[in-house]
Design an enzyme around this catalytic site. Structure first.
Site, PDB file in Angstrom:
ATOM      1  N   ASP A 219      56.360  36.099  66.214  1.00 20.55           N
ATOM      2  CA  ASP A 219      56.413  34.648  66.084  1.00 20.55           C
ATOM      3  C   ASP A 219      55.425  34.219  65.003  1.00 20.55           C
ATOM      4  O   ASP A 219      54.288  34.728  64.938  1.00 20.55           O
ATOM      5  CB  ASP A 219      56.047  33.989  67.421  1.00 20.55           C
ATOM      6  CG  ASP A 219      56.321  32.493  67.414  1.00 20.55           C
ATOM      7  OD1 ASP A 219      57.488  32.119  67.551  1.00 20.55           O
ATOM      8  OD2 ASP A 219      55.353  31.722  67.259  1.00 20.55           O
ATOM      9  N   ILE A 220      55.850  33.300  64.147  1.00 17.91           N
ATOM     10  CA  ILE A 220      54.987  32.818  63.071  1.00 17.91           C
ATOM     11  C   ILE A 220      53.971  31.838  63.630  1.00 17.91           C
ATOM     12  O   ILE A 220      54.333  30.875  64.320  1.00 17.91           O
ATOM     13  CB  ILE A 220      55.815  32.152  61.969  1.00 17.91           C
ATOM     14  CG1 ILE A 220      56.807  33.166  61.376  1.00 17.91           C
ATOM     15  CG2 ILE A 220      54.911  31.584  60.879  1.00 17.91           C
ATOM     16  CD1 ILE A 220      57.778  32.561  60.380  1.00 17.91           C
TER      17      ILE A 220
ATOM     18  N   ASP B  39      61.535  30.264  64.787  1.00 21.06           N
ATOM     19  CA  ASP B  39      60.704  31.120  63.945  1.00 21.06           C
ATOM     20  C   ASP B  39      60.325  32.411  64.657  1.00 21.06           C
ATOM     21  O   ASP B  39      59.444  33.134  64.195  1.00 21.06           O
ATOM     22  CB  ASP B  39      59.441  30.371  63.527  1.00 21.06           C
ATOM     23  CG  ASP B  39      58.592  29.957  64.715  1.00 21.06           C
ATOM     24  OD1 ASP B  39      59.163  29.440  65.697  1.00 21.06           O
ATOM     25  OD2 ASP B  39      57.367  30.150  64.670  1.00 21.06           O
TER      26      ASP B  39
END
Length: 344
Positions: free
Chosen positions: A166-167, A210
């Site tokens: 996950d960003i 994301d």
């Protein structure tokens, strides 16, 4: 005009070959085999899009050639048109029942031959496009099962490893750049990750905003699933570094990995997806969400599988909603060559 499709003419009569080659070479690449065995040998190393196959040939007739092509994984999906002087209805019925896409009787009409060839090549091209789209949605083994007519696909796997990435700070970043820029950046990063899944023989399951989800050992079991996922995670970190250099950004990702049993299957009627369920999937998600930016956090079972070959740092127990205190480790680096997976 660029000739992008190739036709193999299999016939022992020079005149038939000359007529067909002269006419069809205006639109297609033409290859010639003057016997059934020649055709079979040629197709072991060469690609063609369609075969024009005579039936009455010495040593091996067209029916036998066709059957041998269908028995070979490399050649079974090539469309075949019988083009022959065998004019009995029973012959045509036999050829079509075997699986030929068409049956043209000699003496043939060239405009009709051209039209029928174009129809079948256009159909093949559309089928290939559909196949490509299906493989972008589903893992290849699952797509093959669906095409074979299997429904309600659901499988249990005793051992697998699941990764979530996950960003960090994506929501804030999304509010600071244009939607187009956002999609370009995200697509560039996830495209790098997609290339890595092929390299390490793991399976991209889906993206969720994301977040990026990967499995190892599903849908194809492999004993080194944890090691494969560890290597994938390290490669994702390196890919992110290259991505940041290219775009002048400073993005970080949290990565979480868990190992254990999972259930996998295809769900939905419209826009169906291949998805995974179970405690292992939930734990992998929590390993990511409760992780550290820039780090790879793994569960106890993943740690047990990796210890001795990778450096792992204990974090102790972390409080996870719904799970309570849960032990976790940070995966730092590879410390031994033995046991590392090869590129898939």
């Amino acid at each position: 005009m660029q000739k992008t499709q190739t036709i193999l003419v299999v016939d022992d009569e020079a005149l038939n070959i000359s007529i067909l080659a002269e006419e069809l070479s205006k639109h297609y690449e033409i290859r010639v085999a003057k016997s059934g065995q020649h055709a079979i040998d040629f197709l072991q190393t060469s690609h063609v899009d369609l075969i024009l196959l005579d039936i009455m040939m010495p040593e091996m007739d067209g029916y036998e050639v066709f059957q041998r092509l269908r028995d070979n994984e490399r050649t079974r999906h090539i469309p075949v048109i019988f083009i022959t002087a065998r004019n009995e209805d029973a012959d045509e019925e036999k050829g079509l029942e075997m699986g030929a896409v068409d049956y043209i009787r000699k003496p043939f009409n060239l405009p009709s031959v051209r039209t029928r060839i174009k129809t079948h090549l256009d159909l093949k091209r559309e089928q290939e496009r559909s196949e490509s789209l299906l493989l972008n949605i589903l893992p290849a083994p699952i797509a093959a099962r669906l095409k074979a007519g299997e429904s309600n696909i659901a499988d249990g796997y005793a051992e697998a490893s699941i990764l979530f990435a996950d960003i960090v700070g994506f929501t804030r970043m999304a509010s600071q750049i244009s939607p187009k820029q956002l999609v370009v950046i995200l697509n560039a990063l996830f495209s790098r990750f997609d290339q890595l899944t092929a390299q390490f023989g793991v399976e991209k399951i889906k993206t969720i905003g994301d977040a990026y989800m990967v499995s190892a050992g599903v849908p194809v079991p492999r004993p080194d699933h944890a090691e494969a996922m560890a290597e994938m995670a390290f490669a994702m970190q390196a890919a992110l570094h290259a991505h940041n250099e290219e775009f002048g950004s400073a993005m970080q990702v949290r990565i979480g990995i868990a190992s254990g049993p999972v259930v996998a299957g295809v769900i939905g009627l419209k826009r169906f997806i291949y998805d995974l369920w179970g405690d292992t999937v939930n734990l992998a998600s929590r390993m990511e969400s409760h992780g550290i930016p820039g780090a790879i956090q793994v569960s106890a079972e993943t740690r047990n599988r990796l210890q001795g070959h990778y450096a792992l740092e204990a974090r102790g127990e972390i409080e996870i909603k719904g799970l309570g205190p849960t032990p976790a480790w940070l995966l730092r680096e590879k410390i031994a060559v033995q046991g590392a997976p090869t590129a898939g």
